[in-house]
Structures are given as C-alpha cells and as structure tokens.
Design an enzyme around this catalytic site. Structure first.
Site, PDB file in Angstrom:
ATOM      1  N   ASP A   9      82.518  42.943  63.697  1.00 24.40           N
ATOM      2  CA  ASP A   9      81.845  44.156  63.232  1.00 24.40           C
ATOM      3  C   ASP A   9      82.777  44.792  62.211  1.00 24.40           C
ATOM      4  O   ASP A   9      83.829  45.316  62.557  1.00 24.40           O
ATOM      5  CB  ASP A   9      81.616  45.100  64.429  1.00 24.40           C
ATOM      6  N   LYS A  70      83.891  50.259  52.950  1.00 18.39           N
ATOM      7  CA  LYS A  70      82.540  49.691  53.092  1.00 18.39           C
ATOM      8  C   LYS A  70      81.519  50.428  52.226  1.00 18.39           C
ATOM      9  O   LYS A  70      80.539  49.845  51.793  1.00 18.39           O
ATOM     10  CB  LYS A  70      82.138  49.755  54.562  1.00 18.39           C
ATOM     11  N   GLU A 147      73.404  44.997  62.056  1.00 13.12           N
ATOM     12  CA  GLU A 147      74.103  45.701  63.135  1.00 13.12           C
ATOM     13  C   GLU A 147      73.179  46.166  64.268  1.00 13.12           C
ATOM     14  O   GLU A 147      73.477  45.915  65.435  1.00 13.12           O
ATOM     15  CB  GLU A 147      74.919  46.861  62.543  1.00 13.12           C
ATOM     16  N   ASP A 169      71.243  53.704  64.961  1.00 17.38           N
ATOM     17  CA  ASP A 169      72.605  53.271  64.653  1.00 17.38           C
ATOM     18  C   ASP A 169      73.174  54.133  63.532  1.00 17.38           C
ATOM     19  O   ASP A 169      72.838  53.942  62.364  1.00 17.38           O
ATOM     20  CB  ASP A 169      72.572  51.790  64.259  1.00 17.38           C
TER      21      ASP A 169
END
Lengths: 579, 111
Positions: A9, A70, A147, A169
């Site tokens: 992850d 990211k 994810e 999420d």
C-alpha cells in the site's frame, strides 16, 4: 516453490508491505513498526532517509525532505531535495525500495514482484507513474489493484452470506468510494467514484491557513517563506487534527516559532472541534456527493447497503462517522485497522496471483468513461467534438469495446484520433489522455470505415487500436501521458540514480563545523534523542520532539543562550531513559 | 456459437438469483487473473441476461431465427398477459430498450 509476491500500500502519508504466509496475512513490521511514513529525505551525511527518520527530519530540514509525493504522481512535476531535482516516480521508488528491503529482511531472500494498490479514482497517467516507480525500485508490478477493492477483499474473505458493502476510503491525499457485492466467494465491485485530490492533507492545510491568519492578525507576521517555521506549523496542524478526533478543543502551541523585528514569536491558539469541522465541511460534503454518485452507479439506495467499511486514517474524523450514520442509519465497521487493511488486501491478491490460494476472487470496475470525439451534434447544433463514449463508467475489467466511424471527405487519407476520459457530451470538457493519427488511408470516397477499439486491462491501463476496415491496416498505442512518461533509457537512468542514493550511506559532511561548541553539542544531542525515538513511549517522544523544536529554533536564530535550558532538559530525559 | 444461457449453464426460465449464482460460481472457478478470454465470455453472457430488461433485449435482438410472432411471444409471454402492462411501463420499457446498448447505430461490438 512459487515466487513470493508482496502486497504494497503506497500511501500519501503512510505505506505498508504485507505477505501471505500459510494462508495468513502478515503486515511486515520494521523495527516493530508496521507503518512506514511516506517521507523521503537526505540526511546530514548525504545518506537517504526513508520513513520515520525522514519524517522527523522534515521539521528541521524541510528543504531536504519530501512528503506526500503521491499527490504529484502522474504530473509533469519535479521536487527539489537537497538541491537536486527528482521526479515523483523517483521519490516513490525510494519508498518502494525501502518496503522491498523490509520484506526481504523478513523472508530472508531477495524479492522482485509486487502487487501495488492505487486509489480507484487514479487516472491512467497516475497508474502509469506508479508502475514506473515500481520499475525504478527494481520491482515488477504484477498487478495494480484499487485501494477500496483491496479493503473489501479483506472484509469479504470468509464472508458466508451475501452482503452489499460501501467502502469509504479517505486517505491522506485521495478519496474513493466503492459499492461492493460480496457473495459466494466473489468480491464484485458494482461502482466506484472519487476524487484523486481530496484527503487529510487538505484538512491539515485548512488548519495551517487558520494558523497563518492568526499569526498575521496577532503578530503581523507573514510566515510563508520561513521554511522551518512552516514545517513546524504543518506538523502542529496535523497533530491538532489528530487530537481533535478525541478531544473537543486543542491548544496549538509552538514556542520560538521565529523572530520578528527582534522579538521571538510564540504561537498559542485554541482550536475547537466545531470550528475545525466548519473548515472541512465542504470537503466532507464532496465525499457525500461522491457516495451518492457511487450508489446511483450501482443502481442502489442507502437502504440496500448492509455494511460500511472505513479505510484510511482520515476516516477517524468523528464528523465523517456521524454523517455516514445519518445517511445509512448504522455504525460503520472498523474491525480491521483502517491504516492496514489496504496492504492486507494487496497481499491477498498477490497470493492469489502467485497461485497460493483462491478463496476470494475480485471483480473490479473502471470509475471512468473512455471515448473519442467525432463530428456530431451538441444541443442540437452540429459540433466537431461530440464525445462518443466507448467504455462506460463502471464497466467490469478487463473490457474491450469497438466502435465504427466513417471518413467524411472524399479521398480522406488521414484520421486524427483523440481519446478522452470523462462524462461530458462535449469532448473538450473531458480530459484528453492521448491522440494519434492513422495515415495512408485508401483513396476512396467518404464513408471509409475505421474501427476504433479500446481495451482497458485489469490494471486500469488503456490500450487503443484503430483499423481501416477495407485494407486491414492497423495502428495501436498504449495510452500514456507523453509529458510525465519516462522513455526506457530515462527509466534506466532513474534506476541507477536511486540505487546510487542508497549506496552512499555512511558518508559524513562537515557542514556543521563552523558552528559554536554549544550549537554542535545541541545538534549531537538531537541526533541522540532521535535515535531513541523507536524505543521510547509516545509521551516521552512528544516531550522530546517539543524540546528538539525549541532547540532548533534557537539554533536557527544563532542564539546560544536560548539553547541552554532546553538542552539541559533534553539531556535529563535522555539520561533518565538510558539509565 | 453458444448462447449466454448455455455459457452460464442455466435454463431460459432461470430467475435473476439463479443466474447470479451460476455467474458467481463460474467467476470463482475462472478468475479474471487466470484466463481473461474465458472471464470476458462469462461476464458478457451474464450482462446479456442478468435481469428481466436485459433478457428481453436479448430475446428481441439476438434470436433472428424467431418469427415476429415468436418474438412477441418471447417479449410478452401469454400466461403473463392476463394482467396487461400499464402504458407507462410499456413506454419505459421501450425507451430503455432504445438505449445506446443496441446495434442501431453504426456500431460494431467486438468481443
């Protein structure tokens, strides 16, 4: 023995690595820690720092430290770290390399394959960049999975009765919401929606701006441009946010933040949870709107949902739980740590690909519509860029669709094909993700048929081909963002550069030599304190970090007298810890 | 050329739940990671007949061997016509059928 494939992850704020052993998922801890902060930095000796050490350094040397990389993935951006430029792929590769090493330490041999998770709402360019980061780190990315889907896999495994789940999420930088049907050992994503630039970092930013306004009003100070003071405020904002999850009020205090007109500025500010919730209300509303779009995409309503799964650290925000409760009428699930379940799902999918087990099968969808533009009509008027959807949002992956087009001029020898991602009937309002031209078409009257085929693979990466029906001539491309994409030789160069960074460990610099003895002693003490971080209690660590911050402020202003008291106190703590 | 019913191994009278069950079982045995061709075939078969709407569409447009009367019979089985469809529902059905998923346009679906 089959190759071990690790599950990773790669998060905005935190990253984790996991594997499946004897049918059981293990998050691999590094020195007792399962979470690796997604921070990269260059240390005093020019060595590369990843994780906690880089995160601690961020306060002191923000110019040598990179966080939240990211958010830049897939963009044509460069970040500066210790006066050198790096692409987002390279910084991400450093984190991946560290995770790979952690896993290799654990299993006792080298590893080369990984399943990496990406936000469901990551675009084609962002996915390509993630794959490249893996390559630079020396990892073959055998699959990228979404994810929320990975999290659903964890909750869905071993589920005996059919259930419809909503996965909410909210991470550090991205938001995804997926509606999932779990039944008979199949985790089936029915719809997905999200925002790939909405997350906990935005919440921090709201608090940072609040603090900036306060400093401007109270002290007449413009803090922008004071790198270290800003870094401390960013950290203070993040801490305040975390504490507001449990407390109705927090006191934000930073002593010796900076000097202004000869006097030191101390920050003291109270922040109420209700004030904070007002600041982030627009973001929370946006996530609820996305949730409704996802439900609509699955042709369901709130009452059809049996369970809500929370993923990502930002879902600890109490008002998010309250809003979801108001919408759905029951409490969300959180048995699996929201910070860890994505990595666990990645490891489970990795084990399945490696042939270890097939207890649960994933069926995922694309959150985007892909298509092309053609002469057509918009609002009843002829228009040259009508969007022609070919692969529809929420189609099951992998998916391949074709559409036929005709040339509109006699003797037309070339066709320009543009590929868009989006929902708007006007193609120009969608995101153009690639274009190409087919030339040397047959010299025939208008109506020459060209078929366009879009093929979206399991990783969510698009392959496009066009074909002149009469001649069979074909042209195909893999969509890639020409700007952010590396050429193969550049990729190899990046790989060497990152390997070099890891090879330079242990070198010393003499940057600190010109300082006074008191300053040098203070720096040594800080290093010693930081080396103890891994073994001390959270409370001690907090005290130490506070003192380090005070010492750093003193070092920055060059005021040796201001060092004495905090150095003494830090010395006492270290003495107490070591005895 | 196998029909979607044959691919999923269900009868033409199967219910939504039975079709879904058969689909899930096949997916479980043929994950998308293993054989994409096979998975896609299962997926397409499922999408063609997963609910009443899609089965009607399949019946109307994928069985060219039937006569028009037989098509009508497929669309509106005799035993259910006893209570005729309200006009509003019929219109809704027509608009849903005439959506972009049909081969009305110059559109070619490749597998």
């Amino acid at each position: 023995m089959s190759d071990i494939i690790i599950g990773i992850d790669l998060g905005t704020t935190n990253s984790e690595v996991a594997i499946v052993e004897n049918g059981k998922v293990t998050i691999i801890a590094d020195a007792g820690k399962k979470i690796l902060p997604s921070f990269v930095g260059i240390g005093d000796g020019g060595e590369i720092l990843v994780g906690e050490t880089a995160r601690n350094q961020y306060l002191v040397y923000p110019e040598r430290t990179v966080k939240s990389i990211k958010r830049l993935m897939g963009q044509d951006a460069q970040v500066v770290m210790a006066d050198r430029q790096y692409s987002p792929q390279e910084i991400s590769a450093v984190i991946l390399k560290r995770l790979k090493a952690i896993a290799e330490d654990y299993v006792g041999h080298s590893l080369s394959k990984a399943v990496i998770t990406v936000p469901a709402y990551f675009s084609d360019a962002q996915r390509q960049a993630t794959r490249e980061a893996g390559e630079i780190a020396g990892l073959e990315v055998v699959r990228m999975i979404n994810e929320p889907t990975a999290a659903a896999l964890v909750y869905g495994a071993g589920q005996s009765e059919a259930k419809r789940m909503l996965v909410y999420d909210l991470g550090g930088g991205t938001f995804d919401v997926s509606v999932v049907n779990v039944q008979a050992g199949v985790v089936e994503v029915l719809s997905s929606h999200g925002d790939n630039h909405l997350g906990g970092d935005d919440f921090d930013q709201q608090i940072v701006e609040h603090i900036q306004n306060h400093l401007r009003e109270q002290h007449g100070v413009e803090i922008e441009g004071h790198g270290k003071a800003m870094a401390r405020i960013v950290r203070a904002a993040e801490n305040a946010k975390l504490r507001l999850s449990d407390e109705p009020f927090v006191q934000i205090e930073e002593e010796y933040l900076l000097e202004h007109g000869g006097t030191p500025i101390h920050l003291t500010l109270e922040l109420a949870r209700s004030t904070y919730e007002d600041m982030i209300a627009d973001y929370i509303n946006a996530t609820m709107d996305a949730t409704h779009i996802a439900l609509k995409g699955a042709k369901l309503t709130a009452t059809d949902i049996d369970e809500i799964i929370l993923v990502g650290g930002s879902t600890r925000t109490p008002c998010i739980r309250e809003r979801l409760f108001d919408e759905f009428g029951f409490e969300p699930h959180g048995e699996v740590d929201p910070d860890l379940c994505v990595a666990m799902g990645a490891a489970m999918q990795a084990a399945m690909i490696a042939g270890q087990s097939i207890d649960t099968v994933l069926v995922d969808v694309t959150p985007y519509t892909y298509g092309t533009s053609a002469l057509g009509y918009l609002d009843g008027m002829p228009y040259p860029y009508q969007f022609v959807p070919i692969i529809h949002k929420n189609s099951v992956l992998p998916v391949r669709k074709s559409e036929a087009f005709m040339t509109h001029q006699d003797g037309q020898r070339a066709v320009n094909v543009r590929i868009y991602q989006g929902e708007d009937p006007d193609a120009l309002n969608n995101i153009e993700i690639g274009e190409f031209t087919i030339e040397d078409l047959l010299d025939v009257p208008a109506g020459n048929i060209i078929t366009l085929t879009l093929d979206l693979d399991l990783n969510g990466i698009l392959h496009v081909s066009a074909r002149e029906k009469a001649s069979g001539m074909e042209k195909s491309i893999t969509i890639n963002n020409a700007i952010s994409r590396f050429a193969p030789e550049e990729l190899a160069g990046a790989k060497r550069r990152i390997e070099g960074l890891f090879g330079e460990e242990g070198a010393e610099t003499d940057a600190d030599r010109s300082e006074s003895a008191a300053a040098a002693e203070a720096r040594n003490l800080i290093k010693k304190a930081e080396s103890l971080f891994d073994t001390v209690s959270a409370e001690d660590k907090e005290d130490m970090v506070d003192l380090i911050e005070t010492i750093m402020a003193g070092l920055e202003s060059g005021n040796d007298a201001a060092l004495r008291e905090p150095v003494e106190r830090l010395n006492d703590i270290i003495y107490y810890l070591e005895s | 050329m196998k029909s979607p019913y044959q691919i999923l191994g269900v009868s033409e009278q199967a219910s939504d739940a039975e079709i879904k069950q058969a689909y899930l079982q096949l997916v479980k045995d043929n994950p998308p990671d293993r054989d994409q061709q096979r998975f896609r075939q299962i997926q397409q078969a499922y999408e063609a007949i997963k609910d009443g709407d899609s089965r009607l569409r399949y019946a109307l447009f994928h069985l060219p061997s039937l006569t028009f009367d037989e098509l009508l019979e497929h669309a509106f089985p005799q035993n259910r016509v006893a209570h005729a469809m309200p006009a509003e529902d019929f219109l809704k059905l027509l608009t849903s059928v005439a959506s972009d998923k049909l081969p009305f346009k110059t559109q070619v679906k490749a597998s």
